[in-house]
Write a protein that holds these residues in place. Structure first.
Motif, PDB file in Angstrom:
ATOM      1  N   GLU A  27       0.831  -1.210   0.000  1.00 24.91           N
ATOM      2  CA  GLU A  27       0.000   0.000   0.000  1.00 24.91           C
ATOM      3  C   GLU A  27       0.859   1.252   0.000  1.00 24.91           C
ATOM      4  OE1 GLU A  27      -3.670   1.969   2.624  1.00 24.91           O
ATOM      5  OE2 GLU A  27      -2.718   0.068   3.220  1.00 24.91           O
ATOM      6  N   GLU A  28       1.935   1.236   0.802  1.00 25.72           N
ATOM      7  CA  GLU A  28       2.834   2.387   0.833  1.00 25.72           C
ATOM      8  C   GLU A  28       3.521   2.570  -0.513  1.00 25.72           C
ATOM      9  OE1 GLU A  28       4.758   5.695   2.060  1.00 25.72           O
ATOM     10  OE2 GLU A  28       3.131   4.596   3.042  1.00 25.72           O
ATOM     11  N   GLU A  29       3.906   1.464  -1.153  1.00 29.15           N
ATOM     12  CA  GLU A  29       4.505   1.561  -2.484  1.00 29.15           C
ATOM     13  C   GLU A  29       3.507   2.115  -3.491  1.00 29.15           C
ATOM     14  OE1 GLU A  29       5.892  -2.329  -3.356  1.00 29.15           O
ATOM     15  OE2 GLU A  29       7.687  -2.197  -2.095  1.00 29.15           O
ATOM     16  N   ALA A  30       2.236   1.675  -3.361  1.00 31.57           N
ATOM     17  CA  ALA A  30       1.215   2.198  -4.270  1.00 31.57           C
ATOM     18  C   ALA A  30       1.001   3.696  -4.049  1.00 31.57           C
ATOM     19  CB  ALA A  30      -0.098   1.437  -4.068  1.00 31.57           C
ATOM     20  N   ARG A  31       0.954   4.105  -2.754  1.00 25.31           N
ATOM     21  CA  ARG A  31       0.807   5.539  -2.477  1.00 25.31           C
ATOM     22  C   ARG A  31       2.019   6.317  -2.974  1.00 25.31           C
ATOM     23  NH1 ARG A  31      -1.465   3.864   2.651  1.00 25.31           N
ATOM     24  NH2 ARG A  31       0.598   4.098   3.608  1.00 25.31           N
ATOM     25  N   ALA A  32       3.209   5.737  -2.782  1.00 20.65           N
ATOM     26  CA  ALA A  32       4.414   6.414  -3.266  1.00 20.65           C
ATOM     27  C   ALA A  32       4.388   6.535  -4.790  1.00 20.65           C
ATOM     28  CB  ALA A  32       5.658   5.645  -2.815  1.00 20.65           C
TER      29      ALA A  32
ATOM     30  N   GLU B 199       1.703   6.626  -6.609  1.00 19.23           N
ATOM     31  CA  GLU B 199       0.692   7.636  -6.937  1.00 19.23           C
ATOM     32  C   GLU B 199       1.238   9.040  -6.718  1.00 19.23           C
ATOM     33  OE1 GLU B 199      -3.962   8.715  -5.738  1.00 19.23           O
ATOM     34  OE2 GLU B 199      -2.875   7.061  -4.760  1.00 19.23           O
ATOM     35  N   ARG B 200       1.961   9.220  -5.596  1.00 19.46           N
ATOM     36  CA  ARG B 200       2.571  10.535  -5.353  1.00 19.46           C
ATOM     37  C   ARG B 200       3.575  10.876  -6.443  1.00 19.46           C
ATOM     38  NH1 ARG B 200       2.718   8.720   0.124  1.00 19.46           N
ATOM     39  NH2 ARG B 200       4.903   8.137  -0.140  1.00 19.46           N
ATOM     40  N   GLU B 201       4.385   9.894  -6.829  1.00 18.96           N
ATOM     41  CA  GLU B 201       5.362  10.130  -7.890  1.00 18.96           C
ATOM     42  C   GLU B 201       4.660  10.497  -9.199  1.00 18.96           C
ATOM     43  OE1 GLU B 201       8.593  10.316  -7.910  1.00 18.96           O
ATOM     44  OE2 GLU B 201       8.816   9.938  -5.769  1.00 18.96           O
TER      45      GLU B 201
ATOM     46  N   LYS C 155       1.694  11.905  -9.499  1.00 21.96           N
ATOM     47  CA  LYS C 155       1.170  13.265  -9.379  1.00 21.96           C
ATOM     48  C   LYS C 155       2.296  14.291  -9.487  1.00 21.96           C
ATOM     49  CE  LYS C 155      -2.887  12.149  -6.562  1.00 21.96           C
ATOM     50  NZ  LYS C 155      -3.576  12.372  -5.256  1.00 21.96           N
TER      51      LYS C 155
END
Length: 297
Positions: A76-81, A83-85, A87
């Protein structure tokens, strides 16, 4: 089994000393085995063993669950990272595009200004040449008057040649002046068009920001009234209420019916027995006690 076989061999051979030694060794093995087996015969040992095995099993399951949770949290953290990348990359690309567009506009404006300054320089040169021609005409007139006072008169062909040459130059300079003025007008129109396009783009950006702001406000109001659509699935118990309160957005007949029902209660703002229809949604007030807050959550 090994000791029993040794005892039989010693007995068959008639070796009493050896048989006695093997027997003592067998007795020692037997006592050791009894000590090992003794706890198994005690009451409650099997239950304790079972509880220990159950604790070990639960510990393994707990460790496995923690490992899975850690793996899921990491994913999940990798997915959020990611997604942040994404964006950040999108924002960076947008900034680069805006900078490139601004640079192109500045380059185009600089080029247009350079051409405009060149045209103005040509116009100034043309004006200076016209002033020189007028000065030459004035100088020739003064010299002709001075020569006439001395009794010297130039032939008429010289006057005609001078006037023809001056008129030819004036015509050439006039054509050049008109050409430069046309170029200046075209450049000014182009610059004004660019400025108008820039103002239009700025207005569109401003309107887009206003629309996004209004949309965000509408989403917040809808979330307060009907719940977060991402949190509640379509089959949630609030879905019928959402469909009921938002039916006017999808049906003209429903809009007319709802507006007709509202119009029955229209009253002036100073009416003592009622109030006018609010311009937007009437948001619920905050909970006044813990019980109400628990029900809302």
């Amino acid at each position: 089994a090994r000791l029993c076989g040794a005892l039989r061999r010693r007995e068959a051979e008639g070796d009493e000393a050896g048989w006695e030694q093997v027997r003592e060794e067998a007795e020692a093995e037997r006592r050791e085995l009894r000590e090992v087996v003794r706890p198994l015969r005690e009451p409650g040992y099997r239950e304790a063993l079972r509880r220990k095995a159950e604790r070990a099993r639960k510990r393994r399951l707990r460790l496995q669950r923690r490992k899975q949770e850690a793996k899921a949290a990491k994913e999940e953290e990798e997915a959020r990272a990611a997604e942040r990348e994404a964006k950040i990359d999108q924002w960076r690309a947008k900034c680069i595009q805006e900078v490139e567009e601004k640079n192109r506009e500045q380059e185009l404006k600089a080029a247009a200004d350079s051409v405009l300054s060149e045209v103005r320089k040509k116009q100034a040169d043309t004006k200076r040449m016209m002033d020189i021609l007028r000065a030459l005409e004035k100088l020739r007139k003064l010299r002709k008057e001075a020569a006439g006072r001395k009794g010297v008169c130039p032939p008429p062909s010289a006057d005609e040649a001078f006037e023809n040459q001056v008129e030819s130059l004036k015509t050439l300079l006039k054509n050049r002046t008109e050409l430069y003025e046309a170029e200046e007008r075209a450049l000014r129109v182009m610059l004004e068009g660019e400025q108008e396009e820039e103002r239009k783009r700025e207005m569109e950006k401003k309107q887009k920001k206003e629309r996004e702001k209004l949309l965000q406000q509408k989403l917040e109001i809808d979330s307060k009234l009907f719940g977060d659509p991402d949190e509640f699935p379509l089959a949630h118990l609030l879905q019928p209420f959402r469909e009921y309160y938002l039916q006017a957005e999808h049906s003209v007949a429903a809009l007319i019916q709802i507006r007709h029902e509202w119009d029955q209660y229209l009253v002036p703002a100073d009416h003592p027995e009622g109030s006018c229809i609010p311009p937007g949604w009437v948001l619920p007030s905050l909970p006044t006690n813990d019980t109400w807050a628990t029900a809302v959550r």
